[in-house]
Design an enzyme around this catalytic site. Structure first.
Site, short mmCIF file in Angstrom:
data_model
loop_
_atom_site.label_atom_id
_atom_site.label_comp_id
_atom_site.label_asym_id
_atom_site.label_seq_id
_atom_site.Cartn_x
_atom_site.Cartn_y
_atom_site.Cartn_z
N LYS A 204 0.83 -1.20 0.00
CA LYS A 204 0.00 0.00 0.00
C LYS A 204 0.86 1.25 0.00
O LYS A 204 0.64 2.18 -0.78
CB LYS A 204 -0.93 -0.02 1.21
CG LYS A 204 -1.96 1.09 1.22
CD LYS A 204 -2.97 0.84 2.34
CE LYS A 204 -4.09 1.87 2.29
NZ LYS A 204 -5.12 1.59 3.31
N GLU A 210 9.36 -5.86 5.09
CA GLU A 210 9.49 -7.22 4.57
C GLU A 210 9.29 -7.25 3.06
O GLU A 210 10.04 -7.92 2.33
CB GLU A 210 8.46 -8.14 5.24
CG GLU A 210 8.62 -8.27 6.75
CD GLU A 210 7.72 -7.32 7.51
OE1 GLU A 210 7.31 -7.69 8.62
OE2 GLU A 210 7.43 -6.21 7.00
N GLY A 262 -5.91 -3.01 3.97
CA GLY A 262 -5.15 -4.14 3.44
C GLY A 262 -5.90 -5.45 3.49
O GLY A 262 -5.95 -6.21 2.52
N ARG A 263 -6.53 -5.75 4.63
CA ARG A 263 -7.21 -7.04 4.78
C ARG A 263 -8.55 -7.08 4.06
O ARG A 263 -9.22 -8.11 4.06
CB ARG A 263 -7.37 -7.38 6.25
CG ARG A 263 -8.06 -6.32 7.08
CD ARG A 263 -7.82 -6.54 8.56
NE ARG A 263 -8.39 -5.50 9.41
CZ ARG A 263 -7.80 -4.34 9.67
NH1 ARG A 263 -6.63 -4.05 9.12
NH2 ARG A 263 -8.37 -3.46 10.48
N GLU A 348 -7.12 -8.85 13.47
CA GLU A 348 -6.52 -7.53 13.26
C GLU A 348 -7.60 -6.46 13.28
O GLU A 348 -7.37 -5.34 13.74
CB GLU A 348 -5.76 -7.49 11.93
CG GLU A 348 -4.96 -6.20 11.74
CD GLU A 348 -3.99 -6.27 10.57
OE1 GLU A 348 -2.83 -6.69 10.78
OE2 GLU A 348 -4.41 -5.93 9.45
N HIS A 379 -8.05 -35.06 13.44
CA HIS A 379 -6.97 -35.87 13.98
C HIS A 379 -5.95 -35.01 14.73
O HIS A 379 -4.82 -35.45 14.95
CB HIS A 379 -6.29 -36.65 12.85
CG HIS A 379 -7.22 -37.63 12.19
ND1 HIS A 379 -7.36 -38.92 12.62
CD2 HIS A 379 -8.08 -37.47 11.16
CE1 HIS A 379 -8.25 -39.54 11.86
NE2 HIS A 379 -8.70 -38.68 10.97
N LYS A 505 7.07 -2.89 14.56
CA LYS A 505 7.82 -2.44 13.37
C LYS A 505 8.82 -1.36 13.74
O LYS A 505 9.98 -1.38 13.29
CB LYS A 505 6.84 -1.90 12.33
CG LYS A 505 5.94 -2.93 11.67
CD LYS A 505 5.06 -2.23 10.63
CE LYS A 505 4.14 -3.20 9.94
NZ LYS A 505 3.30 -2.50 8.93
#
Length: 537
Positions: A204, A210, A262-263, A348, A379, A505
């Site tokens: 964005k 990263e 973003g999400r 978030e 399982h 960050k």
């Protein structure tokens, strides 16, 4: 909090306490229309909330709370482009991204639908040109692979789309890189040819640490493979800061705006890689399915509104019954990334401890969300949700046909059985009788009966679809987006900021400065300083 909202909260908690005295399975006889009232169709999905722990009185109390919290008004503000993200002064308009051409969405009064259509048209043209071999790399060879670089919402959404809808033998080899660990990039690039690889960098702000680190590694790989010539033809930026992307070295950019969180951004150019890999028809189907859920959310009355009911079930469990975790089990291998996607979308968005006015919350907010695809989870952690001391509400996403036209009854039968077992359980007396009927002596049956008993009375919701089409997936994701929004309104929190990710960050940058300087700074705490010395020795 208004007096009406406070009163509605009091009623909800009182009714939830009453509901605890009656088991879920016994409510079906007491409430003959329970299934009809708690089952709802929406945009091709069917939701069954009849196995939730609430009584019809409890459901009504939750609906009354939703009305007291002004769900309708806050929904109108969202779709009207008001500044529902109050801490950043932004509109939140992901529904505009999937609206049909000719829509008239506005962000803080500014028309945005024409811009959405322009970007969507550019995405369509570019994606189809890449697939047709009309858009090529520096040497004229057609692209055979796309490497998508992003993190968080710039990764989880597109990755979910690709895993859910990818063909078994895709024409485009689409790979994702998110982790700053160089192993992630190394795995993504292994076996690829720089001449036929397109890199799409999604950020964005185009400042995410990263993403930029991984983008630099990809650029170095392309530069070495192409001997420095024509790298820009292989490098695409998707960003709200196109000037930074161009400065970085992207040959072309696709934009999205700051009113796209973003999400919530997978409907935008953030999913350009998926539009290339899946083809535009599939991507358009995804948008259409989400738009259908938008229409349902806006038009359906609250008592028949799928996102509202799904949200209220969680509010009831968290605040009425004190249940602080929820599991999501998609019974479709293609939806294996859904739990991870929902972890970001929900935790978030609603992992907040202050209300919109800055005062501390007076109720629980988002529970811990976890999950695995069925039948794998059976399982693993299903042992805990069946026999552990805590009650963990469960959500089952069930697909009737996951491969071709054959109904996958061995798959969905397991889902139905798990939901039934969670609700019905098994008493120690029942377990003892079964063992004795099987030939076990009474003393041994007495010893083992407590171990083989299941408490039951554990709530679950079923979300059912016929096939995992692009339209169904779009509707499913939009269902969860609106669910998350409704919960935030009821809890009176801002679902659209994420300040909790920022502090780490900032501190990481400070630690990296210390690493570069060769020693911890004077103000660093003893534990962090010692760990830094150990890792740099």
């Amino acid at each position: 909090m208004t007096d009406a909202t406070a009163a509605a909260w009091t009623v909800l908690k009182a009714v939830a306490a009453e509901d605890a005295a009656v088991r879920i399975v016994d409510r079906f006889a007491a409430e003959p229309d329970r299934l009809a009232r708690m089952g709802v169709e929406a945009a091709g999905l069917y939701l069954d909330l009849s196995k939730q722990a609430w009584s019809q009185k409890g459901l009504q109390a939750a609906l009354d709370l939703a009305r007291a919290a002004d769900i309708e008004g806050r929904r109108a503000a969202l779709f009207g482009g008001a500044a529902v993200n109050g801490t950043e002064g932004r509109a939140v308009l992901h529904p505009a991204l999937r609206a049909a051409d000719g829509a008239d969405f506005k962000a803080l009064g500014e028309p945005v639908s024409d811009e959405v259509e322009t970007v969507r048209g550019a995405m369509h043209a570019y994606a189809e040109a890449v697939r047709a071999g009309e858009e090529t790399g520096a040497t004229g060879r057609r692209f055979q692979a796309v490497v998508h670089i992003g993190i968080g919402g710039s990764d989880l959404g597109p990755r979910l789309l690709w895993e859910a809808l990818r063909p078994l033998d895709p024409a485009i080899d689409l790979r994702f890189v998110a982790n700053i660990d160089p192993r992630d990039m190394a795995e993504a690039l292994t076996g690829l040819d720089p001449e036929t690889t397109l890199v799409i960098v999604v950020s964005k702000t185009f400042t995410t640490q990263e993403t930029l680190a991984n983008a630099e590694a990809a650029r170095a790989w392309l530069t070495a493979g192409l001997k420095g010539a024509g790298v820009k033809a292989h490098f695409i930026g998707v960003t709200a800061a196109p000037e930074r992307a161009v400065q970085f070295g992207c040959g072309r950019t696709f934009a999205f705006r700051d009113w796209v969180g973003g999400r919530y951004s997978l409907w935008s150019a953030v999913s350009l890689s998926c539009a290339i890999g899946l083809g535009w028809a599939a991507f358009q189907g995804l948008l259409d399915g989400a738009a259908a859920m938008d229409a349902h959310f806006v038009e359906a009355p609250l008592e028949r509104n799928a996102p509202v009911l799904l949200a209220l079930a969680q509010v009831y469990n968290v605040d009425g019954r004190g249940r602080r975790a929820r599991t999501v089990a998609p019974y479709a291998h293609q939806l294996r990334r859904l739990p991870a996607f929902l972890q970001q979308l929900e935790m978030e968005s609603n992992g907040k401890r202050v209300r919109r006015d800055g005062a501390p919350v007076e109720h629980g907010t988002c529970p811990v969300v976890f999950g695995e695809p069925g039948t794998n989870g059976q399982h693993a952690f299903f042992q805990q949700i069946h026999q552990g001391p805590e009650t963990v509400p469960a959500e089952f996403v069930v697909v009737a046909r996951t491969l071709g036209d054959h109904s996958e009854s061995p798959l969905w039968a397991n889902a139905l059985a798990q939901m039934q077992a969670l609700m019905v359980g098994k008493t120690a007396d029942q377990a003892r009788a079964e063992m004795i009927a099987g030939g076990m002596d009474a003393a041994e049956a007495d010893r083992l009966a407590p171990h083989r008993a299941f408490p039951g009375d554990r709530p679950s919701t079923a979300i059912v679809m016929e096939r995992l089409t692009p339209q169904a997936l779009g509707a499913l994701i939009a269902l969860y987006e609106h669910k998350t929004f409704v919960e935030g309104v009821v809890w009176d929190i801002n679902s659209f900021d994420q300040w909790g990710v920022e502090l780490g960050k900032v501190l990481a940058k400070a630690i990296l400065k210390d690493v570069a300087a060769g020693a911890p700074s004077a103000g660093l705490d003893p534990s962090t300083a010692a760990l830094m010395r150990r890792l740099t020795r």
